[in-house]
Design a protein around this motif. Structure first.
Motif, short mmCIF file in Angstrom:
data_model
loop_
_atom_site.label_atom_id
_atom_site.label_comp_id
_atom_site.label_asym_id
_atom_site.label_seq_id
_atom_site.Cartn_x
_atom_site.Cartn_y
_atom_site.Cartn_z
N LEU A 1 0.45 -1.10 0.19
CA LEU A 1 -0.01 0.15 -0.14
C LEU A 1 0.97 1.19 0.25
O LEU A 1 0.58 2.30 -0.61
CB LEU A 1 -0.96 0.29 0.81
N GLN A 2 1.81 1.23 0.97
CA GLN A 2 2.94 2.62 0.64
C GLN A 2 3.25 2.51 -0.23
O GLN A 2 3.72 3.55 -0.82
CB GLN A 2 4.15 2.16 1.26
N GLN A 3 3.74 2.02 -1.55
CA GLN A 3 4.90 1.92 -2.08
C GLN A 3 3.66 2.22 -3.54
O GLN A 3 3.84 3.14 -4.09
CB GLN A 3 5.62 0.92 -3.32
N LEU A 4 2.44 1.74 -3.31
CA LEU A 4 1.35 2.72 -4.53
C LEU A 4 0.98 4.02 -3.81
O LEU A 4 1.04 4.44 -5.08
CB LEU A 4 0.30 1.35 -4.36
N ARG A 5 0.92 3.68 -2.66
CA ARG A 5 1.27 6.09 -1.90
C ARG A 5 2.48 6.38 -2.96
O ARG A 5 2.08 7.77 -3.44
CB ARG A 5 0.84 6.42 -0.63
N LEU A 6 3.50 6.19 -2.79
CA LEU A 6 4.34 6.30 -3.20
C LEU A 6 4.28 6.48 -4.69
O LEU A 6 4.50 7.88 -5.51
CB LEU A 6 6.31 5.95 -3.46
#
Lengths: 109, 163
Positions: free
Chosen positions: B118-123
Motif C-alpha cells: 500500500l505504501q509503495q502504491l502511495r509513493l
C-alpha cells in the motif's frame, strides 16, 4: 531483447525445486500457476519501463510490490506445507488411538 | 512388550503402579499423551477471511476507478489521498487480529507485506498519474497478494483440501 514469461517461470520453478526439495511435489500444485502469474507481472512491468509508461520512482515502487507479492505467495506455500504436515501427524495419532482401542477391546479414546 | 516391562519396572516405586491397576494407569497416561492433537498453525478465522476478501474488493474497486478516470482530476493522488489512510487503518486492524491468534505468524507477515504494498502504491501515485497499463499491472499484483492470504486462511479449515 525483452524478458520472456517462459524463461522467468522456468527460473522460478528451478529455484523453488531446490529450496523445497522433497516438499516440492506437494507444493507445486499451488506454486506453479502463481509463479506463472508473477512471471507475467514482471514482463508487464519491464514493458512499462521500456515504453516510458512509468517514471523511475513508479518503477521502483512497482518492483517492490512485485517482490512483496512473491514473498506472500511463498509464505502461503510454507503455510500449506505446515497444514499438510499437521494433517499427516494427526492422522498417524488417530491410527494409534484406533489400534489401542481395538487392542483394549473398548473405546478408551 | 519388553519395553513396557522395563518401564513398569522403573516406575514400580510409586504406590499406584504397584497396585493391580498399575498397568491400566500407565495405559491411561499413554492414551492421554496419544490423545493430544498436533497444531502447527492457527485455526481458521472467518473474520480474517471476510475482512481480507472485503479489502481485496476495495483495492480492486479503487484501482479500477483510477483506470476508468485516467487523465481526469479524479485519478490524481490529491483527490484520493484519504483512501490510503483509511485502507491502512483497516489493514493494521486486520494484522492485529491475525497477531492475536497463536501460531499465526505467517498470516501476520503477509499482512505486513500488504501494508508495504500500500505504501509503495502511495509513493507511485504521488510520483505522478498512473497510466491504465500501470494500474492493470498493480491490480494484478494486489489481487494475487490477497488471493495468497485468503487461500491460506481457507486452508486452515481442518479437514478440507488445500487450494
Amino acid at each position: 531483447m525483452g524478458l520472456k514469461v517462459s524463461d522467468l517461470f522456468k527460473s522460478m520453478v528451478e529455484a523453488a525445486k531446490d529450496s523445497f526439495a522433497e516438499d516440492w511435489p506437494k507444493a507445486q500444485e499451488y506454486a506453479k500457476p502463481e509463479f506463472k502469474r508473477l512471471a507475467q507481472s514482471l514482463v508487464d512491468i519491464s514493458k512499462l519501463v521500456m515504453n516510458d509508461t512509468i517514471n523511475q520512482q513508479q518503477a521502483k515502487a512497482l518492483l517492490q510490490i512485485h517482490k512483496n507479492t512473491t514473498l506472500m505467495v511463498l509464505l502461503t506455500i510454507e503455510g500449506l506445507g505446515l497444514i499438510a504436515v499437521e494433517n499427516a501427524m494427526n492422522a498417524a495419532i488417530k491410527t494409534v488411538q484406533e489400534t489401542i482401542n481395538r487392542a483394549a477391546g473398548i473405546t478408551l479414546l | 512388550m519388553k519395553n513396557i516391562s522395563i518401564v513398569l519396572e522403573r516406575i514400580s516405586f510409586l504406590p499406584v503402579f504397584r497396585s493391580r491397576w498399575g498397568p491400566w494407569v500407565l495405559v491411561c497416561l499413554l492414551l492421554g499423551l496419544f490423545g493430544c492433537q498436533v497444531t502447527l498453525i492457527s485455526s481458521y478465522d472467518p473474520e480474517i477471511d471476510r475482512a481480507a476478501t472485503a479489502l481485496q474488493k476495495k483495492m480492486d474497486a479503487f484501482l479500477t476507478g483510477l483506470e476508468n478516470h485516467a487523465g481526469q482530476p479524479q485519478a490524481a493522488y490529491a483527490w484520493n489521498a484519504a483512501f490510503y489512510d483509511d485502507y491502512l487503518v483497516e489493514l493494521r486492524s486486520l494484522r492485529i487480529r491475525a497477531q492475536s491468534h497463536e501460531k499465526n505468524e505467517i498470516t501476520a507477515k503477509q499482512l505486513t507485506l500488504m501494508m508495504d504494498n500500500l505504501q509503495q502504491l502511495r509513493l507511485a501515485h504521488e510520483a505522478g498519474p498512473l497510466a491504465p497499463p500501470t494500474v492493470q499491472a498493480t491490480r494484478d499484483l494486489f489481487n494475487q497478494g490477497w488471493q495468497a492470504i485468503i487461500a491460506l486462511e481457507i486452508a486452515k479449515r481442518r479437514g478440507e483440501h488445500s487450494p
